[in-house]
Design a protein around this motif. Structure first.
Motif, mmCIF file in Angstrom:
data_model
loop_
_atom_site.group_PDB
_atom_site.id
_atom_site.type_symbol
_atom_site.label_atom_id
_atom_site.label_comp_id
_atom_site.label_asym_id
_atom_site.label_seq_id
_atom_site.Cartn_x
_atom_site.Cartn_y
_atom_site.Cartn_z
ATOM 1 N N LYS A 65 -9.712 7.553 -1.157
ATOM 2 C CA LYS A 65 -9.000 7.155 0.050
ATOM 3 C C LYS A 65 -7.539 7.587 0.031
ATOM 4 O O LYS A 65 -6.819 7.385 1.004
ATOM 5 C CB LYS A 65 -9.074 5.638 0.234
ATOM 6 C CG LYS A 65 -10.464 5.118 0.509
ATOM 7 C CD LYS A 65 -10.440 3.608 0.751
ATOM 8 C CE LYS A 65 -11.828 3.095 1.087
ATOM 9 N NZ LYS A 65 -11.824 1.631 1.320
ATOM 10 N N LYS A 66 -7.109 8.126 -1.094
ATOM 11 C CA LYS A 66 -5.710 8.540 -1.272
ATOM 12 C C LYS A 66 -4.771 7.362 -1.057
ATOM 13 O O LYS A 66 -3.758 7.467 -0.350
ATOM 14 C CB LYS A 66 -5.356 9.696 -0.330
ATOM 15 C CG LYS A 66 -6.018 11.005 -0.716
ATOM 16 C CD LYS A 66 -5.402 12.184 0.017
ATOM 17 C CE LYS A 66 -5.873 13.503 -0.558
ATOM 18 N NZ LYS A 66 -5.218 14.661 0.078
ATOM 19 N N MET A 67 -5.126 6.252 -1.691
ATOM 20 C CA MET A 67 -4.334 5.044 -1.547
ATOM 21 C C MET A 67 -4.004 4.471 -2.924
ATOM 22 O O MET A 67 -4.817 4.541 -3.858
ATOM 23 C CB MET A 67 -5.086 3.994 -0.742
ATOM 24 C CG MET A 67 -5.342 4.363 0.701
ATOM 25 S SD MET A 67 -3.831 4.452 1.694
ATOM 26 C CE MET A 67 -3.293 2.750 1.636
ATOM 27 N N ARG B 282 -5.645 2.136 -7.793
ATOM 28 C CA ARG B 282 -5.642 3.370 -7.025
ATOM 29 C C ARG B 282 -7.048 3.674 -6.543
ATOM 30 O O ARG B 282 -8.026 3.372 -7.231
ATOM 31 C CB ARG B 282 -5.080 4.543 -7.832
ATOM 32 C CG ARG B 282 -5.884 4.928 -9.063
ATOM 33 C CD ARG B 282 -5.111 5.908 -9.947
ATOM 34 N NE ARG B 282 -4.913 7.188 -9.274
ATOM 35 C CZ ARG B 282 -4.001 8.091 -9.671
ATOM 36 N NH1 ARG B 282 -3.232 7.844 -10.708
ATOM 37 N NH2 ARG B 282 -3.871 9.224 -9.015
ATOM 38 N N TYR C 23 -2.299 0.744 -4.484
ATOM 39 C CA TYR C 23 -1.996 -0.614 -4.060
ATOM 40 C C TYR C 23 -1.191 -1.347 -5.138
ATOM 41 O O TYR C 23 -1.313 -1.064 -6.331
ATOM 42 C CB TYR C 23 -3.290 -1.386 -3.800
ATOM 43 C CG TYR C 23 -4.194 -0.724 -2.796
ATOM 44 C CD1 TYR C 23 -5.287 0.031 -3.210
ATOM 45 C CD2 TYR C 23 -3.940 -0.830 -1.440
ATOM 46 C CE1 TYR C 23 -6.118 0.649 -2.300
ATOM 47 C CE2 TYR C 23 -4.765 -0.205 -0.511
ATOM 48 C CZ TYR C 23 -5.846 0.531 -0.948
ATOM 49 O OH TYR C 23 -6.669 1.153 -0.035
ATOM 50 N N SER D 100 0.840 -1.186 0.000
ATOM 51 C CA SER D 100 0.000 0.000 0.000
ATOM 52 C C SER D 100 0.875 1.235 0.000
ATOM 53 O O SER D 100 1.975 1.231 0.555
ATOM 54 C CB SER D 100 -0.899 0.021 1.239
ATOM 55 O OG SER D 100 -1.762 -1.092 1.276
ATOM 56 N N CYS D 101 0.371 2.278 -0.608
ATOM 57 C CA CYS D 101 1.039 3.570 -0.620
ATOM 58 C C CYS D 101 0.006 4.606 -0.207
ATOM 59 O O CYS D 101 -0.967 4.843 -0.938
ATOM 60 C CB CYS D 101 1.591 3.873 -2.003
ATOM 61 S SG CYS D 101 2.342 5.506 -2.184
ATOM 62 N N ALA D 102 0.205 5.179 0.969
ATOM 63 C CA ALA D 102 -0.722 6.179 1.495
ATOM 64 C C ALA D 102 -0.218 7.569 1.151
ATOM 65 O O ALA D 102 0.938 7.901 1.418
ATOM 66 C CB ALA D 102 -0.849 6.024 3.008
#
Length: 127
Positions: free
Chosen positions: A76-78, A72, A80, A21-23
């Protein structure tokens, strides 16, 4: 302040799966191309996959096609990275990066285009 934080790395056996994950925070995610890159000691950072601002274009390195999937969630501004059928050669530090200049329907796997990076997450594939 613009920030990217990767998570989800770890030790997995060959053939196993991981989801990275990339937050994102401090900016509007849909204004950026997102790329996943990886790097091993002594080698240059290499592009793994990217997704366009619109989400309509996905690109994958030949080495991961059919095994990895990027997605993406702008709300959620995430971002994956689902990694399946992992191999020992997938062992690396994985980074997410941002690129703002490309048109909405494009993405490229050139590290030179990416301006911002997370701190990375280690993925180790070993029995």
């Amino acid at each position: 302040q613009l920030q990217l934080v990767e998570s989800g790395g770890g030790l997995v056996q060959p053939g196993g799966s991981l989801r990275l994950s990339c937050a994102a925070s401090g900016f509007t995610l849909e204004d950026y191309v997102i790329g996943w890159f990886r790097q091993v000691p002594g080698k240059e950072r290499e592009g793994v996959t990217c997704i366009s601002k619109s989400g309509t274009t996905l690109k994958y390195a030949n080495s991961v096609k059919g095994r990895f999937t990027i997605s993406r969630d702008n709300a959620k501004k995430m971002v994956y990275l689902q990694m399946n059928s992992l191999k020992p050669e997938d062992t690396a530090v994985y980074y997410c990066g941002l690129e703002a200049r490309s048109d909405r329907g494009l993405c490229f796997l050139s590290t030179a285009l990416y301006n911002y990076w997370g701190q990375g997450t280690q993925v180790t594939v070993s029995s």
